[in-house]
Design a protein around this motif. Structure first.
Motif, PDB file in Angstrom:
ATOM      1  N   ARG A  89      36.593 -11.942  41.596  1.00  0.00           N
ATOM      2  CA  ARG A  89      35.980 -10.690  42.013  1.00  0.00           C
ATOM      3  C   ARG A  89      36.105 -10.524  43.524  1.00  0.00           C
ATOM      4  N   PHE A  90      36.211  -9.277  43.953  1.00  0.00           N
ATOM      5  CA  PHE A  90      36.333  -8.966  45.367  1.00  0.00           C
ATOM      6  C   PHE A  90      34.950  -8.787  46.005  1.00  0.00           C
ATOM      7  N   THR A  91      34.963  -8.819  47.319  1.00  0.00           N
ATOM      8  CA  THR A  91      33.790  -8.445  48.098  1.00  0.00           C
ATOM      9  C   THR A  91      33.727  -6.920  48.154  1.00  0.00           C
ATOM     10  N   GLY A  92      32.655  -6.350  47.689  1.00  0.00           N
ATOM     11  CA  GLY A  92      32.480  -4.898  47.766  1.00  0.00           C
ATOM     12  C   GLY A  92      33.123  -4.151  46.621  1.00  0.00           C
ATOM     13  N   ASP A  93      32.668  -2.928  46.437  1.00  0.00           N
ATOM     14  CA  ASP A  93      33.192  -2.039  45.403  1.00  0.00           C
ATOM     15  C   ASP A  93      33.886  -0.852  46.054  1.00  0.00           C
ATOM     16  N   PHE A  94      34.781  -0.232  45.299  1.00  0.00           N
ATOM     17  CA  PHE A  94      35.470   0.969  45.777  1.00  0.00           C
ATOM     18  C   PHE A  94      35.232   2.072  44.754  1.00  0.00           C
ATOM     19  N   ASP A  95      34.699   3.179  45.200  1.00  0.00           N
ATOM     20  CA  ASP A  95      34.432   4.339  44.355  1.00  0.00           C
ATOM     21  C   ASP A  95      34.996   5.552  45.082  1.00  0.00           C
ATOM     22  N   MET A  96      36.057   6.150  44.547  1.00  0.00           N
ATOM     23  CA  MET A  96      36.688   7.268  45.242  1.00  0.00           C
ATOM     24  C   MET A  96      35.768   8.472  45.350  1.00  0.00           C
ATOM     25  N   PHE A  97      34.832   8.638  44.437  1.00  0.00           N
ATOM     26  CA  PHE A  97      33.915   9.773  44.564  1.00  0.00           C
ATOM     27  C   PHE A  97      33.010   9.592  45.784  1.00  0.00           C
ATOM     28  N   ALA A  98      32.517   8.381  45.987  1.00  0.00           N
ATOM     29  CA  ALA A  98      31.719   8.106  47.184  1.00  0.00           C
ATOM     30  C   ALA A  98      32.587   8.180  48.434  1.00  0.00           C
ATOM     31  N   ARG A  99      33.802   7.673  48.341  1.00  0.00           N
ATOM     32  CA  ARG A  99      34.714   7.695  49.501  1.00  0.00           C
ATOM     33  C   ARG A  99      35.046   9.141  49.876  1.00  0.00           C
ATOM     34  N   GLN A 100      35.359   9.975  48.887  1.00  0.00           N
ATOM     35  CA  GLN A 100      35.686  11.375  49.160  1.00  0.00           C
ATOM     36  C   GLN A 100      34.513  12.091  49.819  1.00  0.00           C
ATOM     37  N   ALA A 101      33.301  11.827  49.340  1.00  0.00           N
ATOM     38  CA  ALA A 101      32.120  12.464  49.923  1.00  0.00           C
ATOM     39  C   ALA A 101      31.925  12.026  51.373  1.00  0.00           C
ATOM     40  N   ALA A 102      32.163  10.734  51.648  1.00  0.00           N
ATOM     41  CA  ALA A 102      32.014  10.229  53.018  1.00  0.00           C
ATOM     42  C   ALA A 102      33.077  10.821  53.935  1.00  0.00           C
ATOM     43  N   TYR A 103      34.309  10.903  53.455  1.00  0.00           N
ATOM     44  CA  TYR A 103      35.381  11.492  54.255  1.00  0.00           C
ATOM     45  C   TYR A 103      35.103  12.963  54.534  1.00  0.00           C
ATOM     46  N   LEU A 104      34.636  13.688  53.518  1.00  0.00           N
ATOM     47  CA  LEU A 104      34.352  15.109  53.703  1.00  0.00           C
ATOM     48  C   LEU A 104      33.216  15.302  54.696  1.00  0.00           C
ATOM     49  N   ALA A 105      32.206  14.434  54.643  1.00  0.00           N
ATOM     50  CA  ALA A 105      31.104  14.510  55.607  1.00  0.00           C
ATOM     51  C   ALA A 105      31.610  14.256  57.031  1.00  0.00           C
ATOM     52  N   THR A 106      32.514  13.307  57.191  1.00  0.00           N
ATOM     53  CA  THR A 106      33.084  13.026  58.511  1.00  0.00           C
ATOM     54  C   THR A 106      33.832  14.243  59.048  1.00  0.00           C
ATOM     55  N   ILE A 107      34.619  14.872  58.191  1.00  0.00           N
ATOM     56  CA  ILE A 107      35.384  16.053  58.599  1.00  0.00           C
ATOM     57  C   ILE A 107      34.456  17.180  59.027  1.00  0.00           C
ATOM     58  N   ARG A 108      33.380  17.386  58.273  1.00  0.00           N
ATOM     59  CA  ARG A 108      32.442  18.457  58.612  1.00  0.00           C
ATOM     60  C   ARG A 108      31.696  18.145  59.908  1.00  0.00           C
ATOM     61  N   GLU A 109      31.215  16.914  60.019  1.00  0.00           N
ATOM     62  CA  GLU A 109      30.422  16.541  61.189  1.00  0.00           C
ATOM     63  C   GLU A 109      31.228  16.621  62.478  1.00  0.00           C
ATOM     64  N   ARG A 110      32.500  16.294  62.408  1.00  0.00           N
ATOM     65  CA  ARG A 110      33.324  16.243  63.615  1.00  0.00           C
ATOM     66  C   ARG A 110      34.142  17.512  63.820  1.00  0.00           C
ATOM     67  N   GLY A 111      34.043  18.440  62.896  1.00  0.00           N
ATOM     68  CA  GLY A 111      34.765  19.692  63.046  1.00  0.00           C
ATOM     69  C   GLY A 111      36.259  19.554  62.871  1.00  0.00           C
ATOM     70  N   PHE A 112      36.700  18.565  62.093  1.00  0.00           N
ATOM     71  CA  PHE A 112      38.130  18.390  61.837  1.00  0.00           C
ATOM     72  C   PHE A 112      38.626  19.491  60.894  1.00  0.00           C
ATOM     73  N   ALA A 113      39.895  19.788  60.996  1.00  0.00           N
ATOM     74  CA  ALA A 113      40.482  20.844  60.164  1.00  0.00           C
ATOM     75  C   ALA A 113      40.576  20.397  58.707  1.00  0.00           C
ATOM     76  N   LEU A 114      40.346  21.350  57.824  1.00  0.00           N
ATOM     77  CA  LEU A 114      40.459  21.140  56.382  1.00  0.00           C
ATOM     78  C   LEU A 114      41.264  22.301  55.819  1.00  0.00           C
ATOM     79  N   PRO A 115      42.219  22.051  54.920  1.00  0.00           N
ATOM     80  CA  PRO A 115      43.031  23.162  54.425  1.00  0.00           C
ATOM     81  C   PRO A 115      42.205  24.170  53.634  1.00  0.00           C
TER      82      PRO A 115
END
Length: 300
Positions: free
Chosen positions: A125-151
């Motif tokens: 077993r690995f250290t930590g889990d990977f969940d793309m739904f959680a990852r996508q939400a975190a990435y989207l929050a980063t984009i919104r918070e920092r004002g990065f461009a989104l298509p």
């Protein structure tokens, strides 16, 4: 960067030469070989991480631990030294060639690649889990918070994305240790077996995400994708095929945000925006496919 190599314990008192290795959009890879005639001679890869890993959710400690676990499973290079203070991970050099997307047209290569993925998934077993739904939400929050461009149109698929999340969650399978970033260049073939490299995004996950991510990254046709799923599972069920296709959608839609973050924040000269748009367009194609509702039902 190369000046810090003499601070590595493994190279202390040794004479060595260094050459760059291609690839790596969040790190620089160097091949270091000793040339002093001492035994044993060393042939190493030094992975030098770039700044900004926090924006991308990279955990370097987990990367080291999971690389070591994958080596124990027999699919990755052993870890030689880890120096987080220098941003360096040292592993043994593998004498094998990176695959390309075209490599998978060879059925023997496809079978060896699937066997390597099965070995990884059956390993520790690995250290930590990977969940793309959680990852996508975190990435989207980063984009919104920092004002990065989104298509334009990205967030129009929020409801469909939630339908995918519910369908996959309701039929969740046990997680296994996954690389989660198996593009062609992360498969190394020595002619007898295939090795898997680069564990920056590794974590325990649904095996079908691993398979679907490779479908996305390597541009598999529908026929290639079905052959890939069969090479991993044996004769697949309709649920296996639907799950891998939906997880390939998760890969496209989620990782596209990685590209948009990198386009705004990375100092590397690379078309990250185009990289992200390529994956977003693949996601749009699956969201808009006539059989999308059937895929949601078929995972059950």
């Amino acid at each position: 960067m190369t000046g810090a190599l003499d601070r590595l314990a493994v190279l202390a008192g040794r004479s060595w030469r260094v050459s760059p290795l291609p690839g790596g959009l969040t790190n620089t890879n160097l091949r270091v070989t000793t040339d002093d005639g001492l035994t044993p001679g060393l042939d190493l890869v030094v992975r030098c991480s770039q700044a900004g890993a926090d924006l991308l959710g990279i955990d370097r400690d987990a990367e080291r631990a999971n690389t070591a676990a994958a080596a124990e499973a027999g699919v990755a290079a052993p870890v030689v030294e880890y120096r987080p203070d220098l941003g360096m991970l040292v592993i043994e050099y593998l004498h094998a060639d990176a695959l390309t997307d075209d490599s998978f047209a060879d059925a023997a290569v496809l079978d060896r690649a699937a066997a390597a993925v099965r070995r990884l998934h059956a390993g520790p077993r690995f250290t930590g889990d990977f969940d793309m739904f959680a990852r996508q939400a975190a990435y989207l929050a980063t984009i919104r918070e920092r004002g990065f461009a989104l298509p334009a149109g990205y967030e129009a698929y929020a409801d469909a994305w939630e339908q995918v999340r519910r369908a996959l969650t309701a039929t969740a399978r046990p997680t296994v240790p996954c690389n989660n970033d198996l593009l062609a260049a992360n498969f190394l073939d020595d002619g007898e077996r295939i090795w898997l490299i680069d564990y920056e995004y590794s974590g325990n996950n649904d095996a079908c995400f691993e398979l679907g991510n490779t479908v996305t990254e390597c541009g598999f046709t529908r026929e290639q994708a079905e052959a890939w799923v069969e090479a991993y599972f044996g004769p697949p069920t309709a649920a296996d095929l639907a799950r891998v296709r939906l997880q390939s959608l998760c890969s496209c839609y989620g990782w596209s945000l990685w590209g948009f973050i990198q386009a705004a924040a990375s100092p590397i000269e690379f078309d990250f925006w185009g990289w992200g748009m390529e994956r977003f367009e693949k996601a749009r194609a699956i969201f808009g496919a006539d059989d999308f509702p059937r895929l949601l039902a078929a995972v059950a």
